[in-house]
Design a protein around this motif. Structure first.
Motif, PDB file in Angstrom:
ATOM      1  N   PRO A  27       5.970   6.160   1.415  1.00 14.81           N
ATOM      2  CA  PRO A  27       4.737   5.415   1.685  1.00 14.81           C
ATOM      3  C   PRO A  27       4.830   4.012   1.102  1.00 14.81           C
ATOM      4  CG  PRO A  27       4.249   7.587   0.804  1.00 14.81           C
ATOM      5  CD  PRO A  27       5.717   7.386   0.639  1.00 14.81           C
ATOM      6  N   VAL A  28       4.451   3.020   1.881  1.00 18.76           N
ATOM      7  CA  VAL A  28       4.502   1.625   1.443  1.00 18.76           C
ATOM      8  C   VAL A  28       3.105   1.179   1.030  1.00 18.76           C
ATOM      9  CG1 VAL A  28       4.965  -0.760   2.128  1.00 18.76           C
ATOM     10  CG2 VAL A  28       6.483   1.082   2.893  1.00 18.76           C
ATOM     11  N   CYS A  29       3.011   0.647  -0.188  1.00 16.37           N
ATOM     12  CA  CYS A  29       1.782   0.060  -0.703  1.00 16.37           C
ATOM     13  C   CYS A  29       1.953  -1.454  -0.731  1.00 16.37           C
ATOM     14  CB  CYS A  29       1.509   0.581  -2.115  1.00 16.37           C
ATOM     15  SG  CYS A  29       0.079  -0.170  -2.938  1.00 16.37           S
ATOM     16  N   VAL A  30       0.899  -2.189  -0.419  1.00 17.15           N
ATOM     17  CA  VAL A  30       0.949  -3.645  -0.519  1.00 17.15           C
ATOM     18  C   VAL A  30      -0.054  -4.113  -1.567  1.00 17.15           C
ATOM     19  CG1 VAL A  30       1.805  -4.118   1.790  1.00 17.15           C
ATOM     20  CG2 VAL A  30      -0.644  -3.860   1.454  1.00 17.15           C
ATOM     21  N   SER A  31       0.335  -5.116  -2.358  1.00 24.56           N
ATOM     22  CA  SER A  31      -0.515  -5.620  -3.433  1.00 24.56           C
ATOM     23  C   SER A  31      -0.982  -7.033  -3.128  1.00 24.56           C
ATOM     24  CB  SER A  31       0.246  -5.629  -4.760  1.00 24.56           C
ATOM     25  OG  SER A  31       0.495  -4.319  -5.214  1.00 24.56           O
ATOM     26  N   SER A  32      -2.252  -7.285  -3.448  1.00 27.52           N
ATOM     27  CA  SER A  32      -2.825  -8.606  -3.249  1.00 27.52           C
ATOM     28  C   SER A  32      -4.142  -8.694  -3.996  1.00 27.52           C
ATOM     29  CB  SER A  32      -3.063  -8.883  -1.754  1.00 27.52           C
ATOM     30  OG  SER A  32      -3.645 -10.166  -1.549  1.00 27.52           O
ATOM     31  N   VAL A  33      -4.649  -9.917  -4.181  1.00 29.50           N
ATOM     32  CA  VAL A  33      -5.999 -10.110  -4.698  1.00 29.50           C
ATOM     33  C   VAL A  33      -6.851 -10.781  -3.623  1.00 29.50           C
ATOM     34  CG1 VAL A  33      -5.323 -10.177  -7.122  1.00 29.50           C
ATOM     35  CG2 VAL A  33      -5.311 -12.292  -5.792  1.00 29.50           C
ATOM     36  N   ASP A  34      -6.375 -10.710  -2.385  1.00 29.16           N
ATOM     37  CA  ASP A  34      -7.093 -11.254  -1.232  1.00 29.16           C
ATOM     38  C   ASP A  34      -7.324 -10.141  -0.219  1.00 29.16           C
ATOM     39  OD1 ASP A  34      -8.123 -12.618   0.919  1.00 29.16           O
ATOM     40  OD2 ASP A  34      -6.301 -13.770   1.349  1.00 29.16           O
ATOM     41  N   PRO A  35      -8.505  -9.513  -0.232  1.00 32.39           N
ATOM     42  CA  PRO A  35      -8.769  -8.399   0.686  1.00 32.39           C
ATOM     43  C   PRO A  35      -8.537  -8.729   2.153  1.00 32.39           C
ATOM     44  CG  PRO A  35     -10.471  -8.511  -0.987  1.00 32.39           C
ATOM     45  CD  PRO A  35      -9.639  -9.759  -1.148  1.00 32.39           C
ATOM     46  N   SER A  36      -8.755  -9.978   2.550  1.00 28.50           N
ATOM     47  CA  SER A  36      -8.589 -10.348   3.958  1.00 28.50           C
ATOM     48  C   SER A  36      -7.136 -10.266   4.408  1.00 28.50           C
ATOM     49  CB  SER A  36      -9.124 -11.762   4.206  1.00 28.50           C
ATOM     50  OG  SER A  36      -8.340 -12.735   3.534  1.00 28.50           O
ATOM     51  N   ALA A  37      -6.205 -10.197   3.455  1.00 24.58           N
ATOM     52  CA  ALA A  37      -4.787 -10.110   3.805  1.00 24.58           C
ATOM     53  C   ALA A  37      -4.348  -8.677   4.089  1.00 24.58           C
ATOM     54  CB  ALA A  37      -3.930 -10.686   2.670  1.00 24.58           C
ATOM     55  N   PHE A  38      -5.146  -7.698   3.666  1.00 23.79           N
ATOM     56  CA  PHE A  38      -4.732  -6.306   3.799  1.00 23.79           C
ATOM     57  C   PHE A  38      -4.645  -5.790   5.239  1.00 23.79           C
ATOM     58  CE2 PHE A  38      -6.421  -5.564  -0.723  1.00 23.79           C
ATOM     59  CZ  PHE A  38      -5.146  -5.601  -1.269  1.00 23.79           C
ATOM     60  N   PRO A  39      -5.605  -6.092   6.119  1.00 24.04           N
ATOM     61  CA  PRO A  39      -5.560  -5.494   7.455  1.00 24.04           C
ATOM     62  C   PRO A  39      -4.261  -5.735   8.220  1.00 24.04           C
ATOM     63  CG  PRO A  39      -7.718  -6.439   7.071  1.00 24.04           C
ATOM     64  CD  PRO A  39      -6.860  -6.862   5.916  1.00 24.04           C
ATOM     65  N   ALA A  40      -3.711  -6.936   8.142  1.00 25.03           N
ATOM     66  CA  ALA A  40      -2.465  -7.222   8.858  1.00 25.03           C
ATOM     67  C   ALA A  40      -1.317  -6.379   8.319  1.00 25.03           C
ATOM     68  CB  ALA A  40      -2.129  -8.710   8.754  1.00 25.03           C
ATOM     69  N   ALA A  41      -1.307  -6.161   7.002  1.00 23.92           N
ATOM     70  CA  ALA A  41      -0.252  -5.336   6.397  1.00 23.92           C
ATOM     71  C   ALA A  41      -0.404  -3.880   6.796  1.00 23.92           C
ATOM     72  CB  ALA A  41      -0.282  -5.482   4.874  1.00 23.92           C
ATOM     73  N   VAL A  42      -1.655  -3.402   6.861  1.00 22.81           N
ATOM     74  CA  VAL A  42      -1.910  -2.033   7.305  1.00 22.81           C
ATOM     75  C   VAL A  42      -1.522  -1.893   8.778  1.00 22.81           C
ATOM     76  CG1 VAL A  42      -3.718  -0.320   7.713  1.00 22.81           C
ATOM     77  CG2 VAL A  42      -3.687  -1.613   5.568  1.00 22.81           C
ATOM     78  N   GLU A  43      -1.848  -2.906   9.558  1.00 24.85           N
ATOM     79  CA  GLU A  43      -1.465  -2.912  10.973  1.00 24.85           C
ATOM     80  C   GLU A  43       0.051  -2.805  11.123  1.00 24.85           C
ATOM     81  OE1 GLU A  43      -2.330  -3.226  15.121  1.00 24.85           O
ATOM     82  OE2 GLU A  43      -3.714  -3.060  13.447  1.00 24.85           O
ATOM     83  N   ALA A  44       0.783  -3.389  10.170  1.00 26.04           N
ATOM     84  CA  ALA A  44       2.246  -3.359  10.218  1.00 26.04           C
ATOM     85  C   ALA A  44       2.828  -2.040   9.734  1.00 26.04           C
ATOM     86  CB  ALA A  44       2.826  -4.507   9.386  1.00 26.04           C
ATOM     87  N   GLY A  45       1.994  -1.215   9.060  1.00 32.55           N
ATOM     88  CA  GLY A  45       2.477   0.099   8.653  1.00 32.55           C
ATOM     89  C   GLY A  45       2.249   0.494   7.217  1.00 32.55           C
TER      90      GLY A  45
END
Length: 305
Positions: free
Chosen positions: A114-132
């Motif tokens: 499972p791949v987790c992505v880290s950020s402090v910008d919530p608006s950046a998360f959807p594109a990463a989730v869309e990518a997998g």
């Protein structure tokens, strides 16, 4: 925790719903007539996301999760590829990378973890989730501390609420800053649990300056995050991931302290060679395995008394 989805998701466009996209979903979403019915498709979508969530969280529930972290601001594809490869071959259970869709695509081409992505910008998360990506993390603040930026409880709660409003069904981990006092860390963790966060992550390695070499120094370095894991794990019901400043020496201590898993970053991502990275991950994996055996044995002894 929320299980509804804010916006309709098209099975043909969302990566979590594509056939064979991820081993946690398998072939459940192949074309079938009933998927043409919106209502039943919505039920199926929620059920599959719930199943995927359970699978990703299983290692935390079994208190043996090991997340290898490449770094929130590490966008070096070569280094990220090495870290992901080391996590896969070293026996880790999860990998955490910067929140970038292209890095996510790279990671899932190299690992089934499972791949987790880290950020402090919530608006950046959807594109990463869309990518997998299957998890998102508000945290891994170390690079910000170096710039003199700290995160207040109010700021973290606001970031959490925003993320939950955007991605209510995606696994969310939030780091509690070591810059807070231990009682305030516990208080924030309790509030985050109320907001529906799935995992609390601790930190503290950056605040520790060991005075001793060798094993004593490793234990000194891990003390702040171990203390946070001990205190927070007794205040919340959700899994706690102990991270920052850990090694194969101190990772088992985190589990004993109450953590459901450990996160390891610089001990792996600062190494220059993939073989050395794999060896370090394997060393931590083995130490956690030995700890699990000891923990199980002690429980069996207690039951026999």
């Amino acid at each position: 925790m929320h299980s509804s989805i804010c916006m309709p998701i098209s099975p043909s466009s969302h990566p979590l719903l594509k056939p064979n996209h991820n081993p946690f979903l398998g072939d459940c979403l192949s074309s079938r007539p009933y998927l043409r019915l919106r209502r039943r498709a919505s039920v199926t979508t929620r059920a599959l996301l719930s199943t995927a969530k359970e699978a990703v969280l299983r290692d935390f529930q079994e208190r043996r999760a090991l997340k290898i972290i490449s770094g929130l601001q590490n966008f070096n594809r070569d280094n990220v590829a090495l870290v992901v490869t080391a996590a896969e071959k070293g026996g880790a259970t999860h990998v955490d990378i910067a929140c970038d869709p292209e890095l996510v695509k790279l990671a899932i081409s190299l690992t089934s973890l499972p791949v987790c992505v880290s950020s402090v910008d919530p608006s950046a998360f959807p594109a990463a989730v869309e990518a997998g990506a299957l998890m998102v993390e508000i945290g891994n603040y170390d690079s910000f501390y170096e710039m003199g930026v700290v995160f207040s409880p109010e700021k973290i709660l606001n970031l959490t609420k925003e993320t939950k409003s955007i991605l209510p069904s995606v696994i969310l981990s939030v780091t509690v800053p070591h810059t807070l006092s231990l009682p305030d860390q516990v208080k924030l963790a309790e509030m985050l649990e109320q907001e529906g966060v799935d995992i609390i992550q601790t930190e503290g390695g950056k605040s520790s300056n060991p005075s001793k070499p060798g094993v004593l120094g490793l234990i000194e370095k891990a003390t702040p995050t171990l203390a946070a894991a001990y205190s927070i794990s007794r205040a919340v019901k959700i899994p706690v991931m102990c991270s920052s400043g850990l090694s194969s020496v101190t990772a088992p201590m985190a589990i004993t302290a109450g953590a459901a898993g450990v996160g390891v970053g610089s001990a792996v991502n600062k190494l220059n060679d993939v073989v050395a990275m794999i060896a370090e991950v394997r060393s931590i994996t083995n130490s956690l395995g030995a700890s699990a055996v000891r923990h199980s044995t002690s429980e069996e002894r207690a039951l026999r008394r």
